[in-house]
Design a protein around this motif. Structure first.
Motif, PDB file in Angstrom:
ATOM      1  N   ASN A 136      -6.891  -1.690   9.836  1.00 25.33           N
ATOM      2  CA  ASN A 136      -6.048  -1.023  10.746  1.00 25.33           C
ATOM      3  C   ASN A 136      -6.533  -0.394  12.063  1.00 25.33           C
ATOM      4  N   TRP A 137      -7.751  -0.129  11.659  1.00 30.81           N
ATOM      5  CA  TRP A 137      -8.388   0.870  12.820  1.00 30.81           C
ATOM      6  C   TRP A 137      -9.826   0.278  13.320  1.00 30.81           C
ATOM      7  N   LEU A 138     -10.021  -1.089  13.156  1.00 27.14           N
ATOM      8  CA  LEU A 138     -11.330  -1.604  13.661  1.00 27.14           C
ATOM      9  C   LEU A 138     -11.483  -1.426  15.212  1.00 27.14           C
ATOM     10  N   VAL A 139     -10.430  -1.052  16.035  1.00 23.60           N
ATOM     11  CA  VAL A 139     -10.426  -0.643  17.350  1.00 23.60           C
ATOM     12  C   VAL A 139     -10.330   0.664  17.597  1.00 23.60           C
ATOM     13  N   LEU A 140      -9.135   1.334  17.267  1.00 27.88           N
ATOM     14  CA  LEU A 140      -8.907   2.776  17.425  1.00 27.88           C
ATOM     15  C   LEU A 140      -9.935   3.896  17.134  1.00 27.88           C
ATOM     16  N   ALA A 141     -10.390   3.375  15.838  1.00 18.69           N
ATOM     17  CA  ALA A 141     -11.355   4.520  15.220  1.00 18.69           C
ATOM     18  C   ALA A 141     -12.818   4.663  15.948  1.00 18.69           C
ATOM     19  N   PRO A 142     -13.277   3.365  16.463  1.00 18.71           N
ATOM     20  CA  PRO A 142     -14.380   3.608  17.290  1.00 18.71           C
ATOM     21  C   PRO A 142     -14.173   4.160  18.719  1.00 18.71           C
ATOM     22  N   ALA A 168     -18.783   0.720   5.144  1.00 15.34           N
ATOM     23  CA  ALA A 168     -18.822  -0.079   6.223  1.00 15.34           C
ATOM     24  C   ALA A 168     -18.130   0.384   7.459  1.00 15.34           C
ATOM     25  N   ALA A 169     -16.857   1.408   7.111  1.00 15.30           N
ATOM     26  CA  ALA A 169     -16.265   2.294   8.023  1.00 15.30           C
ATOM     27  C   ALA A 169     -17.335   3.176   8.605  1.00 15.30           C
ATOM     28  N   THR A 170     -18.027   3.960   7.629  1.00 13.94           N
ATOM     29  CA  THR A 170     -18.848   5.158   8.003  1.00 13.94           C
ATOM     30  C   THR A 170     -19.941   4.521   8.817  1.00 13.94           C
ATOM     31  N   SER A 171     -20.331   3.241   8.710  1.00 17.81           N
ATOM     32  CA  SER A 171     -21.450   2.686   9.537  1.00 17.81           C
ATOM     33  C   SER A 171     -21.048   2.493  11.031  1.00 17.81           C
ATOM     34  N   ARG A 172     -19.725   2.359  11.186  1.00 14.16           N
ATOM     35  CA  ARG A 172     -19.163   2.539  12.366  1.00 14.16           C
ATOM     36  C   ARG A 172     -18.778   3.811  13.043  1.00 14.16           C
ATOM     37  N   GLY A 173     -19.051   4.748  12.277  1.00 15.69           N
ATOM     38  CA  GLY A 173     -19.057   6.141  12.750  1.00 15.69           C
ATOM     39  C   GLY A 173     -17.843   6.887  12.507  1.00 15.69           C
ATOM     40  N   TRP A 174     -16.833   6.538  11.405  1.00 15.77           N
ATOM     41  CA  TRP A 174     -15.718   7.144  11.166  1.00 15.77           C
ATOM     42  C   TRP A 174     -15.954   7.357   9.372  1.00 15.77           C
ATOM     43  N   ASN A 175     -15.217   8.106   9.021  1.00 20.98           N
ATOM     44  CA  ASN A 175     -15.124   8.540   7.751  1.00 20.98           C
ATOM     45  C   ASN A 175     -16.461   9.142   7.262  1.00 20.98           C
ATOM     46  N   ASP A 176     -17.137   9.688   7.956  1.00 22.32           N
ATOM     47  CA  ASP A 176     -18.504  10.484   8.028  1.00 22.32           C
ATOM     48  C   ASP A 176     -18.431  11.686   7.800  1.00 22.32           C
ATOM     49  N   TYR A 177     -18.464  12.390   6.721  1.00 17.56           N
ATOM     50  CA  TYR A 177     -17.986  13.613   6.031  1.00 17.56           C
ATOM     51  C   TYR A 177     -18.895  14.719   6.529  1.00 17.56           C
ATOM     52  N   SER A 178     -20.203  14.228   7.119  1.00 19.85           N
ATOM     53  CA  SER A 178     -21.143  15.208   7.830  1.00 19.85           C
ATOM     54  C   SER A 178     -20.582  15.415   9.162  1.00 19.85           C
ATOM     55  N   CYS A 179     -19.708  14.799   9.786  1.00 22.31           N
ATOM     56  CA  CYS A 179     -19.323  14.993  11.248  1.00 22.31           C
ATOM     57  C   CYS A 179     -18.577  16.437  10.984  1.00 22.31           C
ATOM     58  N   LYS A 180     -18.889  17.235  12.178  1.00 24.63           N
ATOM     59  CA  LYS A 180     -18.486  18.607  12.497  1.00 24.63           C
ATOM     60  C   LYS A 180     -17.924  18.351  13.892  1.00 24.63           C
TER      61      LYS A 180
END
Length: 297
Positions: free
Chosen positions: A77-83, A43-55
């Motif tokens: 903890n990061w539903l607002v800051l991560a996005p 779910a975190a990846t779908s929101r754009g973080w913990n995406d290990y293809s990110c460079k």
């Protein structure tokens, strides 16, 4: 075991002890933004973080590692800051640490030195994935303090450019003075140390805090930012969050916006003024003034 003293074992003592534990729970548990239905890493990846293809980009060349607080987890903890950071072009990653056997969702309760070892492994994984030589770390509460153990004792300093703490308990906490009551309750120190060592480690004056702060607050080569609120009800007194040393910037939210009423939970989970300061600390060359209007940014 922490160095508390013995006291009389009376019914009144036991009743006060029960009240004490309730008060500690009410003060510490608010750092938990986790719920029984915590989203998965997918779910975190779908929101754009913990995406290990990110460079990382040229504009933001370092990945950002988010470190949750006590009772928190890598998602809630990061539903607002991560996005918020992903939308600004950062590669963002978060980890779970400090898990206790049989305790799901609520993390950050294990021995903090062992949690720092988990952070060590995670940062190595992020750097290997992104190809970046260094990361920036942003942590809330225990998550803003624990990485300093990684920097000072586990060889993390060469891998980290900046450590940004949101309400970090850098020198431990008295929990509004409640820890001063512990000498009157025999056995409580052992209970806390045995069952929730991550809490015992955070008490001001504990062996862990004593080791962490010996020899100075900081290490060379790392930039430090502490973002605090005077309404913090968990890490008290709030000024103990501040660090002393070169390359340190200590920030009080109310100096930036006197109207900001955020307490310990809000500063790390929803406060856009605090998040604007995080963005400034991650990219000081492009920093913009943080004011009350930053809440709409």
């Amino acid at each position: 075991m922490l160095p508390w003293f013995r006291a009389a074992r009376t019914p009144r003592t036991r009743s006060v002890f029960a009240a004490f534990l309730l008060a500690v729970t009410l003060l510490v548990a608010p750092t938990a933004t986790a719920t029984a239905a915590a989203p998965s890493a997918a779910a975190a990846t779908s929101r754009g973080w913990n995406d290990y293809s990110c460079k990382p980009s040229a504009a933001h060349p370092r990945p950002v590692v988010l470190v949750h607080g006590t009772f928190g987890n890598s998602v809630d903890n990061w539903l607002v800051l991560a996005p918020y950071l992903v939308n600004r072009g950062y590669c963002v990653f978060s980890l779970d640490y400090g898990q206790l056997p049989g305790v799901p969702f609520f993390h950050g309760l294990g021995p903090i030195d062992k949690s720092a070892e988990q952070l060590d492994v995670f940062v190595d994984r992020v750097l290997a994935s992104t190809g970046a030589p260094k990361a920036d770390i942003v942590g809330h509460s225990q998550g803003g303090m624990m990485p300093n153990y990684y920097l000072k004792f586990l060889g993390g300093a060469p891998k980290v450019n900046a450590l940004i703490g949101l309400a970090p308990d850098n020198h431990g906490t008295t929990l509004l003075g409640l820890t001063k009551l512990l000498p009157y309750f025999p056995g409580v120190d052992k209970f806390i140390s045995d069952k929730t060592p991550g809490l015992a480690d955070q008490v001001a004056g504990s062996p862990f805090i004593t080791k962490l702060t010996a020899g100075g607050d900081t290490v060379p080569g790392v930039r430090y930012t502490v973002i605090a609120t005077k309404y913090d009800q968990v890490v008290t007194p709030y000024r103990t969050q501040y660090l002393d040393g070169p390359n340190v910037r200590n920030v009080l939210l109310q100096d930036l916006c006197p109207l900001d009423l955020s307490e310990h939970v809000a500063i790390g989970t929803i406060d856009r003024i605090a998040f604007h300061e995080v963005a400034n600390a991650l990219d000081p060359a492009r920093a913009t003034p943080t004011t009350c209007s930053s809440v709409v940014g």
